[in-house]
Design an enzyme around this catalytic site. Structure first.
Site, mmCIF file in Angstrom:
data_model
loop_
_atom_site.group_PDB
_atom_site.id
_atom_site.type_symbol
_atom_site.label_atom_id
_atom_site.label_comp_id
_atom_site.label_asym_id
_atom_site.label_seq_id
_atom_site.Cartn_x
_atom_site.Cartn_y
_atom_site.Cartn_z
ATOM 1 N N LYS A 53 0.770 -1.133 0.050
ATOM 2 C CA LYS A 53 0.268 -0.055 -0.239
ATOM 3 C C LYS A 53 0.936 1.570 -0.035
ATOM 4 O O LYS A 53 0.894 1.969 -0.363
ATOM 5 C CB LYS A 53 -1.157 0.309 1.268
ATOM 6 N N GLN A 97 -3.948 -1.810 9.644
ATOM 7 C CA GLN A 97 -4.314 -2.736 9.109
ATOM 8 C C GLN A 97 -4.712 -4.511 9.657
ATOM 9 O O GLN A 97 -4.549 -4.705 11.126
ATOM 10 C CB GLN A 97 -2.587 -3.861 8.923
ATOM 11 N N ASP A 120 -10.390 3.605 4.330
ATOM 12 C CA ASP A 120 -10.655 1.954 4.159
ATOM 13 C C ASP A 120 -12.363 1.465 4.228
ATOM 14 O O ASP A 120 -12.349 0.745 4.740
ATOM 15 C CB ASP A 120 -9.627 1.792 5.062
#
Lengths: 285, 285
Positions: A53, A97, A120
């Site tokens: 990413k 994450q 996200d």
């Protein structure tokens, strides 16, 4: 007839090209879009994802700030890191994450991300807004699926979509997004009886179950559109590609399907957020 | 065989009996659970609904505070009324009667209700939390449906539930709540093709479409559980009762089905909120 291959790399390339231009324009205003990634512990695949990413950010001229916390981090330590990032004007998006080590309340950590930086799409507020049709940053994999659908002009309205999986970042939001696009949506999961029979009715199949090669060609209706959001070890999807290829009208490959578009959605939503900051700055100056 | 009649009045009576005790206990601590109802304009059926809710509060010893605003009220005027109620410690729940006059941004008004007082379950945050399985105050009609299901011990896990309707306060949340109880859920709506065929596969049918006598007995599988959340003029449900009665294993009547339980859920959630306030007060004293 051979199915249309829904080429995620092609979709992602196009998204990223337009992002490069938008990033350049922001930089001319003195704003560098920045995604903060938070990794807790030392799971090697998580490290790889975070690196990917970060690299993807750099490639389109964005910044990424990598925060790596030790595996003993507590919930409250993680929350204060997130709160700092929430109030840092140089950060436009926050990615925590998944998964975090067991001692951490992951849901509390997700919920702590401010809605403005939840690029996200992991908060319950973001999910609710998306479900009600005014969410700005949906969860990235569902956003990628909708993007592929739009890129290839797949017809959704009135179609029967069957989603296999019901996670908060995938099965649930993609069900809601398809519903908002006027599909009839059936959401299936591990308790579903007669899964094959239900899948056989689908015009659109979204596989989001996390079991390699799980969806069989014999289940699928001739001509169905098959979107594989599965991500299993060894780069294997949830869809048994060879047998589904025989039946599908259109199908995403793995790798090169939903995956690359997912990352580009993360970038896009971070740039969206940076543009919003820029607008606010212009107003206040 | 005749179907089991899912008697909402009986469910509501039991809920309200337990609420009376909880309200008494709160009063002994000096706290009177209070629901604020906000009505904008002079729609006569809305006035009736608000009165019914106020009466229901009184009957179990709760307070209700009725705020009636003129039909010319602006969004910002309504928002400031809601914000006042949000910060009023004597108010434990806020209900904004739907629909509001056209000049008002109804969604903005709903979203302004603080999550702690959103006992009617109208905010996107409340919906998101409910969908993710940790919502405290789901929307009341879906909560009523789940309550009836539990009262009569209707089996949900692994069953195929078909929800007809996708509104933010009914079709969407009840779909999510059934999904969280391990049903396979299909959500249908005005764009659904082959509705009869889809309904014919349902073990559980939830009608939430707002069309009188819309769901026909011939569509329904023998033995299905039919829950009618429809509310049409003349006290008529969405379900064609007589023809569905012949096929159903269990069915809610209209009136006397989901409706009475919905009001008791509103009361329950307000009492829940008052108890939470009481707990906080005890901690801080």
């Amino acid at each position: 007839m051979e199915p249309l291959i829904l080429d995620g790399k092609r979709v992602a390339t196009e998204v990223k090209e337009s992002l490069r231009l938008r990033v350049s324009a922001l930089k001319e205003e003195g704003i560098v879009p920045c995604l903060a990634t938070v990794l807790v512990g030392d799971d090697s695949s998580s490290e790889t994802y975070v690196k990917m990413k970060g690299n993807a950010c750099r490639k389109i001229g964005m910044e990424s700030r990598r925060i790596h916390l030790p595996k003993e981090t507590t919930t409250s330590e993680l929350l204060s890191v997130i709160n700092e990032l929430n109030s840092d004007d140089d950060v436009h998006g926050i990615l925590l994450q998944h998964p975090v080590p067991k001692q951490i309340d992951e849901r509390a950590a997700f919920e702590a991300i401010s809605i403005e930086k939840d690029v996200d799409g992991v908060t319950s507020l973001g999910f609710g807004r998306t479900s009600f049709g005014f969410g700005e940053y949906p969860s990235c994999t569902p956003a990628a699926i909708m993007n592929i659908i739009d890129f290839y002009d797949v017809s959704v309205e009135g179609k029967h979509a069957v989603v296999i999986g019901r996670s908060p970042i995938l099965g649930k939001p993609v069900s809601m997004m398809l519903l908002n696009r006027n599909a009839t949506v059936t959401t299936c999961h591990s308790y579903t009886e007669n899964l094959a029979e239900i899948v056989s009715q689908a015009d659109i199949v979204v596989a989001a179950v996390g079991k390699p090669n799980f969806i069989k060609g014999e289940w699928v209706k001739e001509g169905a559109v098959i979107l594989d959001a599965g991500y299993n070890k060894g780069n294997i999807g949830d869809v048994d590609y060879d047998s589904c290829y025989e039946k599908a009208g259109a199908i995403t490959p793995v790798p090169g399907g939903v995956g690359p578009v997912t990352i580009s959605m993360l970038l896009k939503q971070t740039v969206d957020s940076a543009e919003k900051s820029a607008k606010l700055l212009r107003k206040s100056s």
